[in-house]
Design an enzyme around this catalytic site. Structure first.
Site, PDB file in Angstrom:
ATOM      1  N   ASP A 170      49.818  47.518  40.857  1.00  0.00           N
ATOM      2  CA  ASP A 170      50.458  46.870  39.717  1.00  0.00           C
ATOM      3  C   ASP A 170      51.487  47.846  39.142  1.00  0.00           C
ATOM      4  O   ASP A 170      51.361  49.059  39.299  1.00  0.00           O
ATOM      5  CB  ASP A 170      49.422  46.478  38.665  1.00  0.00           C
ATOM      6  CG  ASP A 170      48.463  45.399  39.187  1.00  0.00           C
ATOM      7  OD1 ASP A 170      48.833  44.671  40.124  1.00  0.00           O
ATOM      8  OD2 ASP A 170      47.338  45.288  38.649  1.00  0.00           O
TER       9      ASP A 170
ATOM     10  N   ARG B  58      38.124  30.235  42.878  1.00  0.00           N
ATOM     11  CA  ARG B  58      38.136  31.417  42.011  1.00  0.00           C
ATOM     12  C   ARG B  58      39.380  31.405  41.126  1.00  0.00           C
ATOM     13  O   ARG B  58      40.470  31.076  41.588  1.00  0.00           O
ATOM     14  CB  ARG B  58      38.146  32.667  42.889  1.00  0.00           C
ATOM     15  CG  ARG B  58      38.235  33.970  42.147  1.00  0.00           C
ATOM     16  CD  ARG B  58      38.135  35.135  43.154  1.00  0.00           C
ATOM     17  NE  ARG B  58      38.085  36.401  42.468  1.00  0.00           N
ATOM     18  CZ  ARG B  58      39.157  37.125  42.177  1.00  0.00           C
ATOM     19  NH1 ARG B  58      40.357  36.706  42.515  1.00  0.00           N
ATOM     20  NH2 ARG B  58      39.029  38.273  41.550  1.00  0.00           N
TER      21      ARG B  58
ATOM     22  N   HIS C 155      48.703  45.449  47.057  1.00  0.00           N
ATOM     23  CA  HIS C 155      49.785  45.919  46.180  1.00  0.00           C
ATOM     24  C   HIS C 155      49.207  46.855  45.117  1.00  0.00           C
ATOM     25  O   HIS C 155      47.991  46.912  44.929  1.00  0.00           O
ATOM     26  CB  HIS C 155      50.476  44.730  45.485  1.00  0.00           C
ATOM     27  CG  HIS C 155      49.569  43.991  44.529  1.00  0.00           C
ATOM     28  ND1 HIS C 155      48.635  43.060  44.941  1.00  0.00           N
ATOM     29  CD2 HIS C 155      49.436  44.059  43.180  1.00  0.00           C
ATOM     30  CE1 HIS C 155      47.987  42.578  43.897  1.00  0.00           C
ATOM     31  NE2 HIS C 155      48.435  43.176  42.809  1.00  0.00           N
TER      32      HIS C 155
ATOM     33  N   HIS D 159      45.214  47.270  45.701  1.00  0.00           N
ATOM     34  CA  HIS D 159      44.180  46.244  45.696  1.00  0.00           C
ATOM     35  C   HIS D 159      44.721  44.966  46.306  1.00  0.00           C
ATOM     36  O   HIS D 159      45.940  44.806  46.471  1.00  0.00           O
ATOM     37  CB  HIS D 159      43.651  46.021  44.270  1.00  0.00           C
ATOM     38  CG  HIS D 159      44.712  45.679  43.255  1.00  0.00           C
ATOM     39  ND1 HIS D 159      45.592  46.610  42.745  1.00  0.00           N
ATOM     40  CD2 HIS D 159      45.043  44.506  42.665  1.00  0.00           C
ATOM     41  CE1 HIS D 159      46.405  46.035  41.880  1.00  0.00           C
ATOM     42  NE2 HIS D 159      46.098  44.746  41.826  1.00  0.00           N
TER      43      HIS D 159
HETATM   44  C1  LIG Z   1      55.129  42.159  34.202  1.00  0.00           C
HETATM   45  C2  LIG Z   1      54.855  41.781  35.438  1.00  0.00           C
HETATM   46  C3  LIG Z   1      53.811  42.379  36.294  1.00  0.00           C
HETATM   47  C4  LIG Z   1      53.950  41.621  37.600  1.00  0.00           C
HETATM   48  C5  LIG Z   1      55.415  41.275  37.612  1.00  0.00           C
HETATM   49  C6  LIG Z   1      55.586  40.748  36.202  1.00  0.00           C
HETATM   50  O1  LIG Z   1      56.952  40.623  35.856  1.00  0.00           O
HETATM   51  C7  LIG Z   1      54.892  39.390  36.046  1.00  0.00           C
HETATM   52  C8  LIG Z   1      53.886  39.118  37.184  1.00  0.00           C
HETATM   53  C9  LIG Z   1      53.082  40.333  37.580  1.00  0.00           C
HETATM   54  C10 LIG Z   1      52.533  40.225  38.993  1.00  0.00           C
HETATM   55  C11 LIG Z   1      51.229  39.420  39.108  1.00  0.00           C
HETATM   56  C12 LIG Z   1      50.773  39.388  40.570  1.00  0.00           C
HETATM   57  C13 LIG Z   1      50.849  40.773  41.247  1.00  0.00           C
HETATM   58  C14 LIG Z   1      52.210  41.440  40.926  1.00  0.00           C
HETATM   59  C15 LIG Z   1      52.401  42.717  41.750  1.00  0.00           C
HETATM   60  C16 LIG Z   1      53.315  40.458  41.122  1.00  0.00           C
HETATM   61  O2  LIG Z   1      53.960  40.253  42.120  1.00  0.00           O
HETATM   62  O3  LIG Z   1      53.505  39.771  39.939  1.00  0.00           O
HETATM   63  C17 LIG Z   1      52.299  41.647  39.429  1.00  0.00           C
HETATM   64  C18 LIG Z   1      53.553  42.341  38.889  1.00  0.00           C
HETATM   65  C19 LIG Z   1      53.451  43.836  38.740  1.00  0.00           C
HETATM   66  O4  LIG Z   1      52.414  44.419  38.409  1.00  0.00           O
HETATM   67  O5  LIG Z   1      54.501  44.448  38.966  1.00  0.00           O
HETATM   68  O1  LIG Z   2      42.821  37.959  41.117  1.00  0.00           O
HETATM   69  C1  LIG Z   2      42.555  39.152  41.162  1.00  0.00           C
HETATM   70  O2  LIG Z   2      41.413  39.599  41.248  1.00  0.00           O
HETATM   71  C2  LIG Z   2      43.651  40.205  41.138  1.00  0.00           C
HETATM   72  C3  LIG Z   2      45.004  39.669  40.829  1.00  0.00           C
HETATM   73  C4  LIG Z   2      46.029  40.752  40.824  1.00  0.00           C
HETATM   74  O3  LIG Z   2      45.919  41.726  41.522  1.00  0.00           O
HETATM   75  C5  LIG Z   2      47.184  40.631  39.947  1.00  0.00           C
HETATM   76  O4  LIG Z   2      47.359  39.574  39.281  1.00  0.00           O
HETATM   77  O5  LIG Z   2      47.949  41.610  39.894  1.00  0.00           O
HETATM   78 FE   LIG Z   3      47.340  43.291  40.929  1.00  0.00          FE
END
Ligand SMILES: C=C1C[C@]23C[C@@]1(O)CC[C@H]2[C@@]12CCC[C@@](C)(C(=O)O1)[C@H]2[C@@H]3C(=O)O
Ligand SMILES: O=C(O)CCC(=O)C(=O)O
Ligand SMILES: [Fe+2]
Length: 348
Positions: free
Chosen positions: A214, A285, A212, A275
């Site tokens: 971010d 981890r 994905h 990533h």
């Molecule tokens: C602010 C945020 C970024 C995130 C979505 C969220 O609302 C809270 C969780 C975040 C996270 C963490 C894991 C990877 C990710 C892609 C996801 O599904 O939830 C990220 C989100 C993001 O970067 O969009």
């Molecule tokens: O655990 C990690 O190294 C990455 C986690 C991640 O990609 C995320 O929280 O968006």
């Molecule tokens: Fe991420």
């Protein structure tokens, strides 16, 4: 017959990887180390150029010289482990409810994949007490103190990083201080994602966190010492099979990832890095990902000083919540859907 989701399977005591968590082999593509993965000491003079180069080519770098006390990182990790060690039924008391960002559960991106991931997480958006009070009645103060202290350090680091990165785009100090979404960072919510990846008996079958990007401006990631698991797509990857590059933990560094909103702000100059996380057999981890983004009411579009007669805006402006809403529907097609017709990105 396709398997049904198996959300109640306990990944902490598993002896094998069930079908619900078994990912097709095309996800297990080549992995390499790459010594050119950028390392930037942000306390060193003249590092602005290096930061800019890293954001353009990789969309990620190790940041050293960040000034965050090592002892605080140890305490964050200890509190994260304490959280994940709670019994499943206790963690469920803080389960993420629909419409809320904070809470416990599988990674939010899970809904886009037919298989479950070998991880779970807590999202702390805003006050950590909102989550902690549901888990511990009386002994949540240490957890909250540590997470608040970490949030403050992350905000300081976020401001430093954002400023340096804007300078690297060629803005002068005065203009860098006037970029709306960045000027307002102090008002932005703190979003911290604590991730847990238990040891996996058949790591080649499972996926810690699927590929994905971010969504925010930048993510500052602390990963526990040990086997690692973070991998990024390196520069210049075309349409062929993806070569994943391992980014192992470094005690002196955070990993900084560029997210989709910085890709938009930079009018496509910076790469929003794909990533993922793989798991391993022996090591539990944990990671802490701090998401830097704008306050909810601020629109993010390409910085006007980056536009010229030969380069119009490549994206339309969006707020972070609006963009998260688009991602919740379109996932990795979200950036394309905010792209304006007719404008090309001249990237590497
Ligand atoms: C602010 C945020 C970024 C995130 C979505 C969220 O609302 C809270 C969780 C975040 C996270 C963490 C894991 C990877 C990710 C892609 C996801 O599904 O939830 C990220 C989100 C993001 O970067 O969009
Ligand atoms: O655990 C990690 O190294 C990455 C986690 C991640 O990609 C995320 O929280 O968006
Ligand atoms: Fe991420």
């Amino acid at each position: 017959m396709p398997s049904l989701p198996n959300e109640h399977f306990d990944i902490y005591s598993a002896r094998n990887v069930p079908d619900s968590h078994s990912w097709p082999t095309e996800h297990h593509v080549t992995v390499a180390r790459d010594s050119s993965f950028p390392v930037v000491d942000i306390s060193a003079p003249g590092m602005v150029v290096a930061v800019g180069a890293a954001c353009r080519s990789w969309g990620a770098f190790y940041v050293t010289g960040h000034g965050v006390p090592e002892d605080l990182l140890r305490r964050v990790e200890a509190q994260a482990r304490r959280l994940f060690a709670l019994p499943h039924h206790r963690k469920l008391l803080a389960a993420r409810r629909s419409g809320s960002t904070s809470g416990y559960g599988p990674p939010p991106l899970s809904s886009f994949f037919p298989k479950l991931m070998w991880s779970e997480g807590f999202t702390l958006a805003g006050d950590p007490l909102d989550v902690a009070a549901k888990l511990w009645q009386d002994d949540h103060s240490l957890f909250c103190e540590v997470m608040e202290e970490y949030g403050k350090e992350m905000k300081k680091l976020a401001n430093r990083l954002m400023k340096v990165i804007l300078l690297s785009l060629g803005l002068d100090e005065e203009k860098a201080g006037r970029v709306g979404p960045v000027k307002e960072l102090t008002r932005a919510p703190s979003v911290l994602q604590l991730n847990s990846y238990p040891p996996c008996p058949e790591p080649d079958q499972a996926m810690g966190m699927a590929a994905h990007t971010d969504s925010g401006f930048l993510t500052v990631l602390h990963q526990s010492d040990g086997a690692g698991g973070l991998q990024v797509v390196g520069p210049g990857e075309g349409n062929g099979p993806v070569r994943w590059i391992a980014v192992p933990p470094r005690a002196d560094a955070f990993v900084v990832n560029v997210g989709d909103l910085f890709h938009i702000l930079s009018n496509g100059r910076f790469k929003s890095v794909r990533h993922r996380v793989v798991v391993n057999r022996g090591d539990h981890r944990v990671s802490a990902a701090y998401f830097i983004g704008p306050p909810a009411d601020v629109k993010v579009g390409p910085i006007r000083w980056l536009l010229g007669s030969d380069q119009g805006p490549v994206f339309r402006p969006v707020t972070w919540p609006e963009y998260l809403g688009i991602r919740a529907r379109l996932f990795d097609k979200a950036l394309d859907s905010v792209r304006l017709p007719g404008n090309r990105i001249d990237d590497d």
